[in-house]
Design a protein around this motif. Structure first.
Motif, PDB file in Angstrom:
ATOM      1  N   HIS A   4       0.802  -1.226   0.000  1.00 12.96           N
ATOM      2  CA  HIS A   4       0.000   0.000   0.000  1.00 12.96           C
ATOM      3  C   HIS A   4       0.829   1.268   0.000  1.00 12.96           C
ATOM      4  O   HIS A   4       0.317   2.333  -0.292  1.00 12.96           O
ATOM      5  CB  HIS A   4      -0.947   0.004   1.201  1.00 12.96           C
ATOM      6  N   ALA A   5       2.083   1.183   0.314  1.00 15.10           N
ATOM      7  CA  ALA A   5       2.935   2.360   0.334  1.00 15.10           C
ATOM      8  C   ALA A   5       4.016   2.207  -0.728  1.00 15.10           C
ATOM      9  O   ALA A   5       4.470   1.096  -1.005  1.00 15.10           O
ATOM     10  CB  ALA A   5       3.570   2.514   1.713  1.00 15.10           C
ATOM     11  N   PRO A   6       4.430   3.328  -1.333  1.00 11.67           N
ATOM     12  CA  PRO A   6       5.505   3.236  -2.325  1.00 11.67           C
ATOM     13  C   PRO A   6       6.735   2.568  -1.713  1.00 11.67           C
ATOM     14  O   PRO A   6       7.140   2.883  -0.601  1.00 11.67           O
ATOM     15  CB  PRO A   6       5.788   4.697  -2.674  1.00 11.67           C
ATOM     16  N   GLY A   7       7.286   1.618  -2.445  1.00  5.81           N
ATOM     17  CA  GLY A   7       8.485   0.933  -1.966  1.00  5.81           C
ATOM     18  C   GLY A   7       8.214  -0.218  -1.019  1.00  5.81           C
ATOM     19  O   GLY A   7       9.109  -0.973  -0.678  1.00  5.81           O
ATOM     20  N   ALA A   8       6.968  -0.367  -0.576  1.00  6.74           N
ATOM     21  CA  ALA A   8       6.630  -1.459   0.343  1.00  6.74           C
ATOM     22  C   ALA A   8       6.536  -2.763  -0.445  1.00  6.74           C
ATOM     23  O   ALA A   8       6.117  -2.783  -1.591  1.00  6.74           O
ATOM     24  CB  ALA A   8       5.306  -1.177   1.043  1.00  6.74           C
ATOM     25  N   ALA A   9       6.923  -3.830   0.187  1.00  4.65           N
ATOM     26  CA  ALA A   9       6.901  -5.132  -0.476  1.00  4.65           C
ATOM     27  C   ALA A   9       5.520  -5.765  -0.379  1.00  4.65           C
ATOM     28  O   ALA A   9       4.800  -5.555   0.594  1.00  4.65           O
ATOM     29  CB  ALA A   9       7.930  -6.055   0.174  1.00  4.65           C
ATOM     30  N   GLN A  10       5.179  -6.535  -1.405  1.00  5.78           N
ATOM     31  CA  GLN A  10       3.943  -7.297  -1.351  1.00  5.78           C
ATOM     32  C   GLN A  10       4.118  -8.421  -0.344  1.00  5.78           C
ATOM     33  O   GLN A  10       5.224  -8.907  -0.126  1.00  5.78           O
ATOM     34  CB  GLN A  10       3.633  -7.920  -2.706  1.00  5.78           C
TER      35      GLN A  10
END
Length: 175
Positions: A4-10
């Protein structure tokens, strides 16, 4: 589960439990390759995969462009030199606390590729209409940039009406 956040991993959740790291082990990767060689397994997964992609998705897998989403608007076939792929997998495993010799990782990777390319059900092959992206010598940002640029180029060539059509075809995914 999408980031949900830029750069956050799935993350991948199973019954509410984060299994992201667990499904990326060499044992699971090898097991998935062996099980997926069975036509009954491929057939059972096909409907589930298509249902998950029905509203549009970005998906990765060894038969998604040829079998699961053959009419996807955008298809990319990612490849890299085997040693580069093995080094990337070794690094990924090291980050999870597993230390594996590069030669073992390379042998496992080549064995899985051979098995997946030669299986009768949904073999690993490049779809005729997929764009080949060789990531040897490229970092993740460069690969993503190349893919996004290709999508943008195709959409610009097709014009606004075609762009809308690629998003609204029922039962298809822009995978």
């Amino acid at each position: 589960m999408p980031a949900h956040a830029p750069g956050a991993a799935q993350r991948v959740l199973l019954a509410g439990r984060d299994v992201t790291a667990a499904i990326r082990t060499p044992e699971i990767s090898d097991g998935a390759s062996q099980v997926s060689a069975h036509p009954a397994v491929r057939e059972g997964l096909l409907g589930i995969q298509r249902q998950l992609g029905a509203r549009g998705c970005v998906a990765e897998g060894r038969d998604l462009g040829t079998v699961v989403f053959p009419d996807a608007a955008f298809k990319f076939f990612l490849t890299a030199d085997d040693r580069v792929r093995a080094a990337r997998r070794q690094h990924e495993q090291r980050e999870q606390g597993r230390e594996l010799p590069l030669e073992q990782v390379l042998r496992d990777l080549q064995s899985r590729d051979e098995r997946d390319q030669s299986r009768e059900a949904a073999p690993l092959v490049q779809a005729a209409d997929a764009v080949l992206v060789d990531s040897t010598g490229k970092d993740l940002d460069a690969v993503v940039h190349a893919i996004v640029a290709e999508i943008g180029r195709r959409q610009a060539e097709a014009g606004p009406k075609a762009r809308l059509a690629t998003r609204s075809r029922p039962g298809q995914s822009p995978a």
